[in-house]
Design a protein around this motif. Sequence first.
Motif, PDB file in Angstrom:
ATOM      1  N   CYS A  67       1.012  -1.250  -0.049  1.00 50.77           N
ATOM      2  CA  CYS A  67       0.008   0.125   0.022  1.00 50.77           C
ATOM      3  C   CYS A  67       0.878   1.299  -0.060  1.00 50.77           C
ATOM      4  CB  CYS A  67      -0.847  -0.038   1.130  1.00 50.77           C
ATOM      5  SG  CYS A  67      -2.412   0.916   0.990  1.00 50.77           S
ATOM      6  N   TYR A  68       2.060   1.114   0.556  1.00 56.38           N
ATOM      7  CA  TYR A  68       3.285   1.983   0.391  1.00 56.38           C
ATOM      8  C   TYR A  68       4.461   1.472   0.308  1.00 56.38           C
ATOM      9  CZ  TYR A  68       6.734   5.491   2.321  1.00 56.38           C
ATOM     10  OH  TYR A  68       7.729   6.353   2.263  1.00 56.38           O
ATOM     11  N   THR A  69       5.265   1.985  -0.488  1.00 57.19           N
ATOM     12  CA  THR A  69       6.739   1.516  -0.763  1.00 57.19           C
ATOM     13  C   THR A  69       7.706   2.830  -0.312  1.00 57.19           C
ATOM     14  OG1 THR A  69       5.949  -0.251  -2.230  1.00 57.19           O
ATOM     15  CG2 THR A  69       8.481   0.519  -2.265  1.00 57.19           C
ATOM     16  N   ASN A  70       8.468   2.444   0.415  1.00 56.92           N
ATOM     17  CA  ASN A  70       9.523   3.472   0.742  1.00 56.92           C
ATOM     18  C   ASN A  70      10.444   3.934  -0.772  1.00 56.92           C
ATOM     19  OD1 ASN A  70      11.662   4.918   1.742  1.00 56.92           O
ATOM     20  ND2 ASN A  70      12.171   3.755   3.395  1.00 56.92           N
ATOM     21  N   PRO A  71      10.365   4.940  -1.018  1.00 64.19           N
ATOM     22  CA  PRO A  71      11.176   5.309  -2.206  1.00 64.19           C
ATOM     23  C   PRO A  71      12.674   5.087  -2.289  1.00 64.19           C
ATOM     24  CG  PRO A  71      10.126   7.312  -1.384  1.00 64.19           C
ATOM     25  CD  PRO A  71       9.618   5.861  -0.454  1.00 64.19           C
ATOM     26  N   PHE A  72      13.008   5.257  -0.799  1.00 62.83           N
ATOM     27  CA  PHE A  72      14.372   5.195  -0.698  1.00 62.83           C
ATOM     28  C   PHE A  72      15.137   3.802  -0.341  1.00 62.83           C
ATOM     29  CE2 PHE A  72      12.653   9.308   0.318  1.00 62.83           C
ATOM     30  CZ  PHE A  72      13.300   9.982  -0.763  1.00 62.83           C
ATOM     31  N   GLY A  73      14.402   2.940  -0.079  1.00 65.41           N
ATOM     32  CA  GLY A  73      14.592   1.621   0.290  1.00 65.41           C
ATOM     33  C   GLY A  73      14.966   1.663   1.815  1.00 65.41           C
ATOM     34  N   PRO A  74      15.147   0.614   2.563  1.00 58.23           N
ATOM     35  CA  PRO A  74      15.223   0.407   3.691  1.00 58.23           C
ATOM     36  C   PRO A  74      16.535   1.237   4.109  1.00 58.23           C
ATOM     37  CG  PRO A  74      15.497  -1.760   3.025  1.00 58.23           C
ATOM     38  CD  PRO A  74      15.484  -0.908   1.608  1.00 58.23           C
ATOM     39  N   VAL A  75      16.322   2.655   4.659  1.00 60.40           N
ATOM     40  CA  VAL A  75      17.354   3.319   4.928  1.00 60.40           C
ATOM     41  C   VAL A  75      17.071   3.542   6.466  1.00 60.40           C
ATOM     42  CG1 VAL A  75      17.984   4.399   2.951  1.00 60.40           C
ATOM     43  CG2 VAL A  75      16.255   5.376   3.985  1.00 60.40           C
ATOM     44  N   PRO A  76      18.020   4.055   7.265  1.00 64.81           N
ATOM     45  CA  PRO A  76      17.817   4.083   8.857  1.00 64.81           C
ATOM     46  C   PRO A  76      17.344   5.573   8.921  1.00 64.81           C
ATOM     47  CG  PRO A  76      20.349   4.338   8.157  1.00 64.81           C
ATOM     48  CD  PRO A  76      19.605   3.748   7.176  1.00 64.81           C
ATOM     49  N   LEU A  77      16.268   5.996   8.360  1.00 66.81           N
ATOM     50  CA  LEU A  77      15.719   7.164   8.675  1.00 66.81           C
ATOM     51  C   LEU A  77      14.310   7.209   9.408  1.00 66.81           C
ATOM     52  CD1 LEU A  77      16.246   9.052   5.232  1.00 66.81           C
ATOM     53  CD2 LEU A  77      17.360   9.593   7.265  1.00 66.81           C
ATOM     54  N   PRO A  78      14.000   8.124  10.283  1.00 66.15           N
ATOM     55  CA  PRO A  78      12.625   7.971  10.917  1.00 66.15           C
ATOM     56  C   PRO A  78      11.650   8.408   9.778  1.00 66.15           C
ATOM     57  CG  PRO A  78      13.897  10.211  11.765  1.00 66.15           C
ATOM     58  CD  PRO A  78      14.890   9.231  10.928  1.00 66.15           C
ATOM     59  N   ASP A  79      10.405   8.091  10.244  1.00 61.50           N
ATOM     60  CA  ASP A  79       9.175   8.425   9.181  1.00 61.50           C
ATOM     61  C   ASP A  79       9.261   9.639   8.878  1.00 61.50           C
ATOM     62  OD1 ASP A  79       8.841   5.719   9.519  1.00 61.50           O
ATOM     63  OD2 ASP A  79       6.643   5.929  10.277  1.00 61.50           O
ATOM     64  N   GLU A  80       9.369  10.877   9.651  1.00 59.02           N
ATOM     65  CA  GLU A  80       9.476  12.183   9.583  1.00 59.02           C
ATOM     66  C   GLU A  80      10.553  12.551   8.462  1.00 59.02           C
ATOM     67  OE1 GLU A  80       8.394  16.312  10.514  1.00 59.02           O
ATOM     68  OE2 GLU A  80       7.474  14.485  10.590  1.00 59.02           O
ATOM     69  N   GLU A  81      11.679  11.792   8.323  1.00 54.78           N
ATOM     70  CA  GLU A  81      12.616  12.500   7.461  1.00 54.78           C
ATOM     71  C   GLU A  81      12.493  11.501   6.152  1.00 54.78           C
ATOM     72  OE1 GLU A  81      16.612  12.281   9.372  1.00 54.78           O
ATOM     73  OE2 GLU A  81      15.791  13.768  10.989  1.00 54.78           O
ATOM     74  N   ILE A  82      12.004  10.297   6.218  1.00 60.02           N
ATOM     75  CA  ILE A  82      11.514   9.852   4.830  1.00 60.02           C
ATOM     76  C   ILE A  82      10.490  10.666   4.386  1.00 60.02           C
ATOM     77  CG2 ILE A  82      10.311   8.015   3.864  1.00 60.02           C
ATOM     78  CD1 ILE A  82      11.315   6.138   6.167  1.00 60.02           C
TER      79      ILE A  82
END
Length: 356
Positions: free
Chosen positions: A287-302
């Motif tokens: 339903c949602y895909t992280n456009p940057f892949g699994p990176v160690p960023l909090p949701d706000e910074e994603i």
Amino acid sequence: MSMTRFGIVGAGWRAEFFLRIAKALPDRFAVTAMAVRNRQRAAELEQRWHVPTFPDVRAMVESAELDFAVVSVPREVAPRITVDLLGADVPVLTETPPAASVEEMSELWRAVGPQGRVQVAEQYQVQPNHAAQIALARSGVLGRRYSARVSVAHGYHGISLIRLLLGTGFAPAVLRGVTSSHPAAASAGRDGVTRPGQVTERESLATIELDGKLGVYDFSSEQYFSRIRTGGVIVRGDRGELRGGDVSYLNPSGEPVVSCLQRDEVGRGTNLEGFGLRSIMFNGEPCYTNPFGPVPLPDEEIAIATCLARMGEYVGSGSDFYPLREALEDQYLSLALDEALATGGPVSTTVQPWAS
């Protein structure tokens, strides 16, 4: 994907989000310059982030390679800087809200209009959980949506989520509100440090009748960083309900189904892919895909990184993602919300020039 190079006007707390993101994703983003009036602050930023600074916008534009500029300054001065940058042929990603009052918003719209290359960095709609909730609401699973209760963000942020979850436009609205204040235990702030004692907490509850649908705004002044306050989203349609991450709905055969939105994260247990969010799934499909892949960023910074990435795409293609007219409408409704909370309402809005 291509490298996005941008400048930043401003040097406050929000500006450092963009610097952290560029450092975390150096193959995607580069901050090539900053316009900072306070030279002591400029020296601090240069030393810490190794980014060249300039005393004003003109010097930054003349000296740096920019795909666009981020305007991260108080709302009272943001419109003037936005117009100045556009006059120098620099596209603008401005922070929210784009202006402080209806008069300033109308003046900005007259100066910029629909052809001005301006987008707004409204991150809440692209925070992973909210982006998944919006996608689910739009998917038709819930049927015709008629109400949304949002208790996650203040003012224009909350209004934006309500409008997106309900799929409403620029029609006139009627708002009513109530507030209360009371003591509450102090909790964590922006720096994450919990301090003992009490604070005065202000709770705000308002209804927004818009396009024949009902939005409910529910927010506490302590909600953002508190360890003892939670929020949530409820969206109701004629065939189902979304409550946070839980989804109850009727399938095409009319049978009731209970499901949920599930975060697919790496780095847990024996997984060695690092730590980060990969996607949010619903019934086995993303339903949602992280456009940057699994990176160690909090949701706000994603979410903020997503705004930067979409701005880069906008500069190349002209494809809007949160255009100025939408941001102006959300801020206009937010000002009406403030009036309704102060008076109890009803407060009625009208169709504004940017809605045409």
